[in-house]
Design a protein around this motif. Structure first.
Motif, PDB file in Angstrom:
ATOM      1  N   ALA A 150     192.130   7.820  -6.191  1.00  0.00           N
ATOM      2  CA  ALA A 150     192.243   7.036  -4.945  1.00  0.00           C
ATOM      3  C   ALA A 150     190.928   6.295  -4.698  1.00  0.00           C
ATOM      4  O   ALA A 150     190.217   6.534  -3.718  1.00  0.00           O
ATOM      5  CB  ALA A 150     192.594   7.944  -3.781  1.00  0.00           C
ATOM      6  N   ILE A 151     190.615   5.370  -5.599  1.00  0.00           N
ATOM      7  CA  ILE A 151     189.321   4.694  -5.585  1.00  0.00           C
ATOM      8  C   ILE A 151     189.119   3.876  -4.311  1.00  0.00           C
ATOM      9  O   ILE A 151     188.041   3.915  -3.700  1.00  0.00           O
ATOM     10  CB  ILE A 151     189.165   3.793  -6.832  1.00  0.00           C
ATOM     11  CG1 ILE A 151     189.355   4.610  -8.114  1.00  0.00           C
ATOM     12  CG2 ILE A 151     187.816   3.082  -6.823  1.00  0.00           C
ATOM     13  CD1 ILE A 151     188.452   5.795  -8.269  1.00  0.00           C
ATOM     14  N   GLU A 152     190.124   3.127  -3.885  1.00  0.00           N
ATOM     15  CA  GLU A 152     189.980   2.296  -2.678  1.00  0.00           C
ATOM     16  C   GLU A 152     189.641   3.152  -1.466  1.00  0.00           C
ATOM     17  O   GLU A 152     188.788   2.776  -0.655  1.00  0.00           O
ATOM     18  CB  GLU A 152     191.243   1.461  -2.429  1.00  0.00           C
ATOM     19  CG  GLU A 152     191.467   0.361  -3.457  1.00  0.00           C
ATOM     20  CD  GLU A 152     190.309  -0.627  -3.552  1.00  0.00           C
ATOM     21  OE1 GLU A 152     189.752  -1.016  -2.507  1.00  0.00           O
ATOM     22  OE2 GLU A 152     189.958  -0.992  -4.692  1.00  0.00           O
ATOM     23  N   GLU A 153     190.293   4.296  -1.339  1.00  0.00           N
ATOM     24  CA  GLU A 153     189.992   5.205  -0.219  1.00  0.00           C
ATOM     25  C   GLU A 153     188.582   5.762  -0.348  1.00  0.00           C
ATOM     26  O   GLU A 153     187.867   5.890   0.649  1.00  0.00           O
ATOM     27  CB  GLU A 153     191.009   6.334  -0.158  1.00  0.00           C
ATOM     28  CG  GLU A 153     192.394   5.894   0.265  1.00  0.00           C
ATOM     29  CD  GLU A 153     193.378   7.053   0.232  1.00  0.00           C
ATOM     30  OE1 GLU A 153     193.029   8.138   0.741  1.00  0.00           O
ATOM     31  OE2 GLU A 153     194.478   6.858  -0.309  1.00  0.00           O
ATOM     32  N   ALA A 154     188.170   6.092  -1.557  1.00  0.00           N
ATOM     33  CA  ALA A 154     186.817   6.609  -1.777  1.00  0.00           C
ATOM     34  C   ALA A 154     185.774   5.563  -1.401  1.00  0.00           C
ATOM     35  O   ALA A 154     184.752   5.886  -0.787  1.00  0.00           O
ATOM     36  CB  ALA A 154     186.643   7.031  -3.235  1.00  0.00           C
ATOM     37  N   LEU A 155     186.036   4.308  -1.738  1.00  0.00           N
ATOM     38  CA  LEU A 155     185.073   3.240  -1.445  1.00  0.00           C
ATOM     39  C   LEU A 155     184.868   3.048   0.053  1.00  0.00           C
ATOM     40  O   LEU A 155     183.807   2.570   0.472  1.00  0.00           O
ATOM     41  CB  LEU A 155     185.528   1.923  -2.089  1.00  0.00           C
ATOM     42  CG  LEU A 155     185.525   1.910  -3.622  1.00  0.00           C
ATOM     43  CD1 LEU A 155     186.047   0.577  -4.141  1.00  0.00           C
ATOM     44  CD2 LEU A 155     184.149   2.212  -4.185  1.00  0.00           C
ATOM     45  N   GLU A 156     185.827   3.464   0.860  1.00  0.00           N
ATOM     46  CA  GLU A 156     185.674   3.371   2.313  1.00  0.00           C
ATOM     47  C   GLU A 156     184.603   4.336   2.831  1.00  0.00           C
ATOM     48  O   GLU A 156     184.101   4.163   3.945  1.00  0.00           O
ATOM     49  CB  GLU A 156     187.012   3.650   3.002  1.00  0.00           C
ATOM     50  CG  GLU A 156     188.033   2.560   2.747  1.00  0.00           C
ATOM     51  CD  GLU A 156     189.402   2.875   3.324  1.00  0.00           C
ATOM     52  OE1 GLU A 156     189.515   3.831   4.118  1.00  0.00           O
ATOM     53  OE2 GLU A 156     190.353   2.163   2.973  1.00  0.00           O
TER      54      GLU A 156
ATOM     55  N   GLY B 234     179.077  -2.400  -6.706  1.00  0.00           N
ATOM     56  CA  GLY B 234     178.132  -1.802  -7.635  1.00  0.00           C
ATOM     57  C   GLY B 234     178.582  -0.436  -8.110  1.00  0.00           C
ATOM     58  O   GLY B 234     178.394  -0.082  -9.277  1.00  0.00           O
ATOM     59  N   PHE B 235     179.195   0.333  -7.208  1.00  0.00           N
ATOM     60  CA  PHE B 235     179.735   1.635  -7.604  1.00  0.00           C
ATOM     61  C   PHE B 235     180.810   1.447  -8.667  1.00  0.00           C
ATOM     62  O   PHE B 235     180.816   2.141  -9.686  1.00  0.00           O
ATOM     63  CB  PHE B 235     180.308   2.379  -6.394  1.00  0.00           C
ATOM     64  CG  PHE B 235     180.936   3.683  -6.770  1.00  0.00           C
ATOM     65  CD1 PHE B 235     180.162   4.819  -6.905  1.00  0.00           C
ATOM     66  CD2 PHE B 235     182.294   3.763  -7.030  1.00  0.00           C
ATOM     67  CE1 PHE B 235     180.740   6.027  -7.287  1.00  0.00           C
ATOM     68  CE2 PHE B 235     182.881   4.963  -7.410  1.00  0.00           C
ATOM     69  CZ  PHE B 235     182.097   6.094  -7.539  1.00  0.00           C
ATOM     70  N   VAL B 236     181.698   0.503  -8.450  1.00  0.00           N
ATOM     71  CA  VAL B 236     182.772   0.234  -9.417  1.00  0.00           C
ATOM     72  C   VAL B 236     182.174  -0.254 -10.737  1.00  0.00           C
ATOM     73  O   VAL B 236     182.588   0.185 -11.816  1.00  0.00           O
ATOM     74  CB  VAL B 236     183.783  -0.779  -8.840  1.00  0.00           C
ATOM     75  CG1 VAL B 236     184.766  -1.240  -9.911  1.00  0.00           C
ATOM     76  CG2 VAL B 236     184.517  -0.176  -7.648  1.00  0.00           C
ATOM     77  N   GLN B 237     181.183  -1.142 -10.665  1.00  0.00           N
ATOM     78  CA  GLN B 237     180.538  -1.652 -11.876  1.00  0.00           C
ATOM     79  C   GLN B 237     179.909  -0.513 -12.678  1.00  0.00           C
ATOM     80  O   GLN B 237     180.073  -0.443 -13.898  1.00  0.00           O
ATOM     81  CB  GLN B 237     179.471  -2.680 -11.495  1.00  0.00           C
ATOM     82  CG  GLN B 237     178.722  -3.255 -12.677  1.00  0.00           C
ATOM     83  CD  GLN B 237     177.559  -4.139 -12.251  1.00  0.00           C
ATOM     84  OE1 GLN B 237     177.065  -4.048 -11.129  1.00  0.00           O
ATOM     85  NE2 GLN B 237     177.117  -4.984 -13.156  1.00  0.00           N
ATOM     86  N   LEU B 238     179.197   0.382 -12.001  1.00  0.00           N
ATOM     87  CA  LEU B 238     178.589   1.524 -12.684  1.00  0.00           C
ATOM     88  C   LEU B 238     179.656   2.410 -13.313  1.00  0.00           C
ATOM     89  O   LEU B 238     179.542   2.812 -14.473  1.00  0.00           O
ATOM     90  CB  LEU B 238     177.721   2.331 -11.715  1.00  0.00           C
ATOM     91  CG  LEU B 238     177.134   3.628 -12.270  1.00  0.00           C
ATOM     92  CD1 LEU B 238     176.245   3.365 -13.484  1.00  0.00           C
ATOM     93  CD2 LEU B 238     176.368   4.358 -11.169  1.00  0.00           C
ATOM     94  N   ALA B 239     180.707   2.708 -12.575  1.00  0.00           N
ATOM     95  CA  ALA B 239     181.783   3.551 -13.106  1.00  0.00           C
ATOM     96  C   ALA B 239     182.404   2.921 -14.345  1.00  0.00           C
ATOM     97  O   ALA B 239     182.674   3.614 -15.333  1.00  0.00           O
ATOM     98  CB  ALA B 239     182.844   3.781 -12.034  1.00  0.00           C
TER      99      ALA B 239
END
Length: 129
Positions: A19-25, A50-55
């Motif tokens: 649930a990446i979108e929820e985590a990004l919140e 940046g979190f998504v890019q790193l992942a």
């Protein structure tokens, strides 16, 4: 257990469940993630993007699983000590290492992450530079 620890546990659970979108919140828009310059994914990463890019960089190089997570909260900081298991995509080789991460919170969101690997050199050897 403090509020920031509960937020971090929710963040980890959301990531693990996909649930990446929820985590990004749960990430502050001004988030900064600091990774060692010697790693194959060096430098600072900014904001949710940046979190998504790193992942994407990390998971492009390896499967990664985290276990034995221990959390300690002091004010606006939560220290996470865990065991990370990297499996290199290129070779299938496996590395288990300890990781300590300092999570700083601002207004209930993760605002800064500073990661420290027990053996950065072993991570570089496994994943390349």
């Amino acid at each position: 257990m403090g509020k920031n620890t509960r937020t971090l546990q929710s963040f980890f659970a959301l990531i693990e469940s996909g649930a990446i979108e929820e985590a990004l919140e749960l990430i502050d828009p001004e988030l900064v993630i600091h990774e060692a310059e010697s790693l194959p994914y060096p430098g600072d990463f900014h904001g949710p993007a940046g979190f998504v890019q790193l992942a994407e960089k990390v998971f492009g190089l390896a499967d990664l699983s985290i276990s034995d997570v221990r959390l300690l909260e002091d004010g606006d900081t939560v220290v996470s000590r865990s065991r990370a298991t990297f499996t290199a995509r290129a070779t299938g080789r496996v590395l288990e290492t300890e990781v300590v991460e300092l999570y700083t919170f601002r207004d209930g969101r993760i605002a800064d992450i500073d990661a420290f690997y027990k053996d950065t050199h072993a991570v570089v050897e496994l994943l390349g530079s």
